[in-house]
Design a protein around this motif. Sequence first.
Motif, PDB file in Angstrom:
ATOM      1  N   LEU A   3       0.970  -0.985   0.097  1.00 33.59           N
ATOM      2  CA  LEU A   3       0.008  -0.149  -0.358  1.00 33.59           C
ATOM      3  C   LEU A   3       0.456   1.482   0.104  1.00 33.59           C
ATOM      4  O   LEU A   3       2.035   1.049   0.882  1.00 33.59           O
ATOM      5  CB  LEU A   3      -0.823   0.184   1.376  1.00 33.59           C
ATOM      6  N   GLN A   4       0.256   2.096  -0.884  1.00 32.41           N
ATOM      7  CA  GLN A   4       1.053   3.719  -0.845  1.00 32.41           C
ATOM      8  C   GLN A   4       0.443   4.519  -0.746  1.00 32.41           C
ATOM      9  O   GLN A   4      -0.551   4.355  -1.549  1.00 32.41           O
ATOM     10  CB  GLN A   4       1.793   3.592  -2.038  1.00 32.41           C
ATOM     11  N   ILE A   5       0.443   5.590   0.039  1.00 30.41           N
ATOM     12  CA  ILE A   5      -0.184   6.612  -0.227  1.00 30.41           C
ATOM     13  C   ILE A   5       0.372   7.702  -0.126  1.00 30.41           C
ATOM     14  O   ILE A   5       1.043   8.114   1.205  1.00 30.41           O
ATOM     15  CB  ILE A   5      -1.145   6.106   1.485  1.00 30.41           C
ATOM     16  N   SER A   6      -0.520   9.017  -0.467  1.00 27.87           N
ATOM     17  CA  SER A   6       0.558  10.366   0.100  1.00 27.87           C
ATOM     18  C   SER A   6      -1.375  11.618   0.447  1.00 27.87           C
ATOM     19  O   SER A   6      -1.361  11.267  -0.139  1.00 27.87           O
ATOM     20  CB  SER A   6       0.912  10.706  -1.601  1.00 27.87           C
ATOM     21  N   SER A  28      -5.049  -0.163   8.660  1.00 28.10           N
ATOM     22  CA  SER A  28      -5.123   1.213  10.103  1.00 28.10           C
ATOM     23  C   SER A  28      -3.673   2.872   8.840  1.00 28.10           C
ATOM     24  O   SER A  28      -4.364   3.690   9.611  1.00 28.10           O
ATOM     25  CB  SER A  28      -3.787   0.713  10.671  1.00 28.10           C
ATOM     26  N   GLU A  29      -3.750   2.305   7.760  1.00 25.62           N
ATOM     27  CA  GLU A  29      -2.412   3.325   7.485  1.00 25.62           C
ATOM     28  C   GLU A  29      -3.821   4.253   6.788  1.00 25.62           C
ATOM     29  O   GLU A  29      -2.985   5.130   6.683  1.00 25.62           O
ATOM     30  CB  GLU A  29      -1.685   2.500   6.416  1.00 25.62           C
ATOM     31  N   LEU A  30      -4.171   3.428   6.124  1.00 25.23           N
ATOM     32  CA  LEU A  30      -5.156   4.468   5.730  1.00 25.23           C
ATOM     33  C   LEU A  30      -6.385   5.492   6.294  1.00 25.23           C
ATOM     34  O   LEU A  30      -5.877   6.522   6.156  1.00 25.23           O
ATOM     35  CB  LEU A  30      -6.048   3.402   4.220  1.00 25.23           C
ATOM     36  N   ARG A  31      -6.872   4.691   7.246  1.00 25.75           N
ATOM     37  CA  ARG A  31      -7.604   5.549   8.181  1.00 25.75           C
ATOM     38  C   ARG A  31      -6.384   6.639   9.102  1.00 25.75           C
ATOM     39  O   ARG A  31      -7.027   7.305   8.984  1.00 25.75           O
ATOM     40  CB  ARG A  31      -7.614   4.520   9.419  1.00 25.75           C
TER      41      ARG A  31
END
Length: 103
Positions: A3-6, A28-31
């Motif tokens: 997963l990659q989030i910016s 939980s990273e997305l949350r």
Amino acid sequence: MPLQISVAAKDTGSKVTVAGEVDVSNASELRDALKKAMAQHTGDVAVDMADVSYIDSTGIGVLVGAAHAAFDKGTKLIIQKPQSNVERVLNLLGIEDQLNIEH
């Protein structure tokens, strides 16, 4: 795919760009990213999901929770460009209106 989030500010709020698969192991990273976007920026939160190939029930729960939190703040969560398989799941669950899906 990991997963990659910016998170980035935009004129009308913030944009969270997500790539990979969202599941119980990383939801939980997305949350955390969505909470950060709502805390740091005023306005709507747009979530670009064009590169999300899979989302499980935990990830969907994160999106719904964020949509409710945004509503409580007087803003909205907008899901942008979901892949067809992801959008199909959201439609089957009947939550597409809560998530303000844009193509």
